[in-house]
Design a protein around this motif. Sequence first.
Motif, short mmCIF file in Angstrom:
data_model
loop_
_atom_site.label_atom_id
_atom_site.label_comp_id
_atom_site.label_asym_id
_atom_site.label_seq_id
_atom_site.Cartn_x
_atom_site.Cartn_y
_atom_site.Cartn_z
N MET A 156 0.81 -1.27 -0.07
CA MET A 156 0.01 0.10 -0.15
C MET A 156 0.89 1.10 0.02
O MET A 156 1.95 1.32 0.78
CB MET A 156 -1.05 0.00 1.21
N TYR A 157 0.53 2.20 -0.82
CA TYR A 157 1.33 3.66 -0.93
C TYR A 157 0.37 4.54 -0.62
O TYR A 157 -0.93 4.66 -1.03
CB TYR A 157 1.88 3.64 -2.20
N ILE A 158 0.34 5.34 0.61
CA ILE A 158 -0.46 6.35 1.19
C ILE A 158 -0.07 7.70 0.83
O ILE A 158 0.86 8.29 0.90
CB ILE A 158 -0.66 5.97 2.27
N LEU A 159 -1.00 8.58 0.26
CA LEU A 159 -0.79 10.03 0.12
C LEU A 159 -2.32 10.66 0.61
O LEU A 159 -3.32 10.13 0.64
CB LEU A 159 -1.04 10.41 -1.29
N GLY A 160 -1.77 11.68 1.53
CA GLY A 160 -2.96 12.24 2.18
C GLY A 160 -2.46 13.29 3.39
O GLY A 160 -1.58 13.87 3.39
N ASP A 161 -3.54 13.84 4.10
CA ASP A 161 -3.54 14.72 5.31
C ASP A 161 -3.25 14.04 6.67
O ASP A 161 -2.92 12.85 6.67
CB ASP A 161 -4.44 15.61 5.02
N SER A 162 -3.79 14.75 7.74
CA SER A 162 -3.77 14.26 8.99
C SER A 162 -4.88 13.02 9.15
O SER A 162 -4.54 12.27 10.24
CB SER A 162 -4.05 15.20 10.03
N SER A 163 -5.60 12.68 8.00
CA SER A 163 -6.45 11.50 8.14
C SER A 163 -5.44 10.28 7.86
O SER A 163 -5.88 8.93 7.99
CB SER A 163 -7.53 11.72 7.23
#
Length: 350
Positions: free
Chosen positions: A49-56
């Motif tokens: 899994m590769y994750i992109l995002g903010d404080s979530s």
Amino acid sequence: MWYLGSKSWVLGSIFYVGLLLKMNLCMGNDELFVSTNGTSGWPSSVTSMYILGDSSVDCGDNTPFYPILHQNLSLNPCNGSDQTLLPQLLAKKMGLQYVKPFYSQNGSMEDLLNGVNFGAAQATIMYPKSGSYQSLNQQLRQAFETIQLLQLQLGQDTAKSLIESSLFYLSFGKDDLINYLVDDESATSPGYNGLHFTHILVDQMINVIQNLYDANVRKIVCMGILPLGCSPSVMSIRYNSSIGYKLGCENDVNLLVLEYNTRLEQRIVDLNIKMRGAQVIFCDTYRAMMEFIFHPQAYGFEDAKNACCGTGEYGGTKGCLSPDMACPQASSHVWWDLYNPTECCEYLAS
């Protein structure tokens, strides 16, 4: 629990994974969440899994100082440790290892093969207001650099197979809307209204999905935005001492969120038709959170308005300056801080 249609599940960032497998949560290509025996589940074909995002998706800043500065305070809002956040719970359910943040990697190929979390607190889709915050494009650049490194180390064909079998998780937008709402100049500029702004955000997200597809990414989860009009931060900004505490939420803010979510969902449905082999899922956090906010007792909550950790009206004026400020029992609150939900999942998953 409530049901919203034969293909649509509601996904909230405070859900434990047990709930994901009980209900049809997201709108898009159902095959992504169907196991080989035809039942709802997580396929073993997802290798990383590769994750992109903010404080979530991450409680800290995506900087070289990450290991030193990583903490759950107001500058880095979060509903708990990284391992309790939804993408990490999904990774665990799929049998994957904890997805390490980009700047805590040791540079080994093993770490890259397990996946990478490029997320950063207060990351935005558009160019960030502060140089200390990250934009989606910055995280996307890091993701492409990682893909290029995999190609160099593994060869084009092996890297292509790995990327095609990996899940890319995208969670952005709330900080863009928060910045828009508190920026009087942008909110009052001629020809630049809220609806126009949400359309720009959606266009950017669609461009990112298409760019990932061109890089051989085939499995993508794209999260919607929470009902920010009910968040302690927005309720505090709009608080009027002469009126006092409101019974409801700021509907004009929630209408912007709904416009973003609805438009993004529609565009993703179109993408699944146009992009051959793509499995793009849109997950609606809005409706899940609204269920908790307007029927808190049904889900074991006692307070659906005030932040568990914060100061000022609704606990939304300043964030969680110290963990000592937190309420005695976070699971009784829907909101943890300014606009992040609590990790109150055990009740829902039981």
